[in-house]
Design an enzyme around this catalytic site. Sequence first.
Site, PDB file in Angstrom:
ATOM      1  N   THR A 189       1.191  -1.503  -0.043  1.00 35.32           N
ATOM      2  CA  THR A 189      -0.155  -0.131   0.087  1.00 35.32           C
ATOM      3  C   THR A 189       0.654   1.482  -0.093  1.00 35.32           C
ATOM      4  OG1 THR A 189      -1.322   1.533   1.371  1.00 35.32           O
ATOM      5  CG2 THR A 189      -0.711  -0.640   2.839  1.00 35.32           C
ATOM      6  N   GLU A 336      -4.940  -2.550   4.172  1.00 39.45           N
ATOM      7  CA  GLU A 336      -4.699  -3.284   6.139  1.00 39.45           C
ATOM      8  C   GLU A 336      -5.976  -4.293   6.145  1.00 39.45           C
ATOM      9  OE1 GLU A 336      -4.290  -0.528   5.070  1.00 39.45           O
ATOM     10  OE2 GLU A 336      -2.323   0.256   5.748  1.00 39.45           O
ATOM     11  N   LYS A 446      -8.549  21.965   8.366  1.00 41.41           N
ATOM     12  CA  LYS A 446      -9.296  23.001   9.523  1.00 41.41           C
ATOM     13  C   LYS A 446      -8.989  24.329   8.867  1.00 41.41           C
ATOM     14  CE  LYS A 446      -8.163  22.628  14.175  1.00 41.41           C
ATOM     15  NZ  LYS A 446      -7.287  21.962  15.343  1.00 41.41           N
ATOM     16  N   TRP A 451     -13.550  22.002  12.205  1.00 40.09           N
ATOM     17  CA  TRP A 451     -12.930  21.294  11.253  1.00 40.09           C
ATOM     18  C   TRP A 451     -13.773  21.015   9.835  1.00 40.09           C
ATOM     19  CZ3 TRP A 451      -8.131  19.308  10.554  1.00 40.09           C
ATOM     20  CH2 TRP A 451      -7.866  18.545  12.018  1.00 40.09           C
TER      21      TRP A 451
HETATM   22  P1  AMP Z   1      -6.879   1.285   0.084  1.00 39.97           P
HETATM   23  O1  AMP Z   1      -5.484   1.380   1.463  1.00 39.97           O
HETATM   24  O2  AMP Z   1      -6.278   1.929  -1.069  1.00 39.97           O
HETATM   25  O3  AMP Z   1      -7.487   0.626  -0.176  1.00 39.97           O
HETATM   26  O4  AMP Z   1      -7.863   2.809   0.789  1.00 39.97           O
HETATM   27  C1  AMP Z   1      -8.119   2.855   1.668  1.00 39.97           C
HETATM   28  C2  AMP Z   1      -8.838   3.855   1.833  1.00 39.97           C
HETATM   29  O5  AMP Z   1      -9.889   4.487   1.935  1.00 39.97           O
HETATM   30  C3  AMP Z   1      -9.704   4.004   3.479  1.00 39.97           C
HETATM   31  O6  AMP Z   1      -8.422   4.279   4.769  1.00 39.97           O
HETATM   32  C4  AMP Z   1     -10.516   5.257   3.448  1.00 39.97           C
HETATM   33  O7  AMP Z   1      -9.671   6.279   3.976  1.00 39.97           O
HETATM   34  C5  AMP Z   1     -10.808   5.499   2.141  1.00 39.97           C
HETATM   35  N1  AMP Z   1     -11.905   4.076   1.476  1.00 39.97           N
HETATM   36  C6  AMP Z   1     -12.069   3.173   1.519  1.00 39.97           C
HETATM   37  N2  AMP Z   1     -13.508   2.853   1.234  1.00 39.97           N
HETATM   38  C7  AMP Z   1     -14.705   3.560   2.228  1.00 39.97           C
HETATM   39  C8  AMP Z   1     -15.967   3.986   1.449  1.00 39.97           C
HETATM   40  N3  AMP Z   1     -16.624   3.787   1.185  1.00 39.97           N
HETATM   41  N4  AMP Z   1     -15.645   5.913   1.787  1.00 39.97           N
HETATM   42  C9  AMP Z   1     -14.897   6.695   2.083  1.00 39.97           C
HETATM   43  N5  AMP Z   1     -14.001   6.143   1.688  1.00 39.97           N
HETATM   44  C10 AMP Z   1     -13.406   5.151   1.406  1.00 39.97           C
END
Ligand code: AMP
Length: 564
Positions: A189, A336, A446, A451
């Site tokens: 990642t 993760e 912010k 926020w």
């Molecule tokens: P990744 O590790 O690339 O799969 O990214 C994960 C991140 O994507 C999460 O920590 C969130 O910040 C964002 N994310 C995943 N699903 C959603 C969702 N349904 N709505 C908003 N953010 C999301």
Amino acid sequence: MAGTKIIRGVEETHQFQLLIKNILDAGLRYEPHREIVYRDLVRYDYFKLKERIGRLANVLSGLGVGPGDTVAVFDWDSHRYLEAYFAVPMMGAIMHTVNVRLSPAQLGYTMRHAEDKVVLVNSEFVPLIDKISGDLTSVKQFVLLTDEKKRPESTIEFAGEYEELLAKSRPDYNFEEFDENSIATVFYTTGTTGEPKGVYFSHRQLVLHTLAITASVGAYQSQGRFRSDDVYMPLTPMFHVHAWGLPYMATMLGVKQVYPGKYEPAMLLKLLLSEGVTLSHCVPTILHMLVSSPVAKSVDLSKWKVIIGGAALPKGLAEATLKLGIDVYSGYGMSETCPVLTITYLTKEMLESDTSSQVKYRVKTGIPVPFVDLKIVDEKGNEVVHDGKSVGEIVVRAPWLTQGYLKDDDMSRQLWRGGWLHTGDMANIDQQGYVEIVDRLKDMIKTGGEWVSSLEIESILSQNEAVSEVAVIGLPSEKWGERPYAVVVLKPEFAGQTDGNALRVFLKKFVDEGVLNSWSVPDKVLFTDSIPKTSVGKMDKKKLRADLAATLTLLNNENLKKDM
Ligand code: AMP
């Protein structure tokens, strides 16, 4: 806890191990005649799938792969990828799903870090591998994956071409039983800083994840169910978090599966219609691309169910999608976390309500799936009240979370502070337990000490008829600390028809209704042709912030006051 009673049975009692091979066996038992389809090139049934998995295991073992070795897969979404999803871990080896969109330097780093021994590489990526092959010190063999007869020019000496190697090997392979805690998969990642970080998952974790999502999107009566008579086509790269685990679920159910290769809009729509696809999942960008294509309006997509994840589903996009009859809803998770943590769940009452009331719940990320223990906490780790407004960081425990970052104890400790996996995502939870992601911690703005959620402003702006895509970011302001900044792509028919002021007037309606705070209205709106995307197709706010900061320094103060 002390005092509980554990009986392990007698010596002869078999301690069943949760292994990925059990997922495959189930599909074969229930619906072996259903098809696996690859573009308009390949189709075969589950018997053949099993046979090809056996052949692949024999090929890999002939190339020296044994338990604990890592096999990298470098392909678009394909039947070959599905075969690797099973063959590699079923041999006790580890499948490294390579993010094909990383830079050559990052690719080299991740492949060395994961200690890849054999690499299965699509001919399209051979020029990329050629550039870094000298640095891939752990790699012993390369296998070529190709849809064409023609071999690519390369300095790499391939052990052979995938189909030819499979044809030459035996179909039967004795997949032995081993410890369910053995690592099955690894991938990387890309965070905001430093090198990509490796996350890893065991057989036990993947099996439990499969069972939980099967219950969550299949068993509970609600919207968009994924059941054995569905036709599945992923629109999330298979290198990204096991395509959210759905290929494993689909295989367990014996579902017809369609793999589209490289995502090309014409091929996607063709497969969607000709193969009768009923369930897909993707990031909002891909859905936006399909929904805004002119063809979408001229075909019947009303049997299609789409789970959106990886980024927030903006309300405007959800409305446009529902208007086409597509059953769209959300899921939330991260690399993760294997990834699934929460999924939309519409109760009977919600399903009976009108579309606009449903949208609110379809864009929220639903409730935690079975076995996920999820809470929102403040900076001191105290739980935040569930009132649908108060915001805290999501922390989780579940059977399928990565135990840490590969070979990085410091970052692993940071991730698992206090025995909870810290997601870095800010959310509120309402009284019914529905989770709403407010923002990434690092993307929140912010301003004047308050926020502001960039996702909320984006979701509202997406409902404006002129807006095709929008990203909101915070940029430094001497007076307020930070101010929100909207970057907007207009729909072609509205190009030049609207300006920043009109969009601010639109937002002010939401301020008057008490939906938005007045300080959330961006001072400036930048109109652009496209918004940069990350390697997995999400809006790249890191790049956007850097690009915009650079542009603004180049411009004079007069321009800073204006929309652009
Ligand atoms: P990744 O590790 O690339 O799969 O990214 C994960 C991140 O994507 C999460 O920590 C969130 O910040 C964002 N994310 C995943 N699903 C959603 C969702 N349904 N709505 C908003 N953010 C999301």
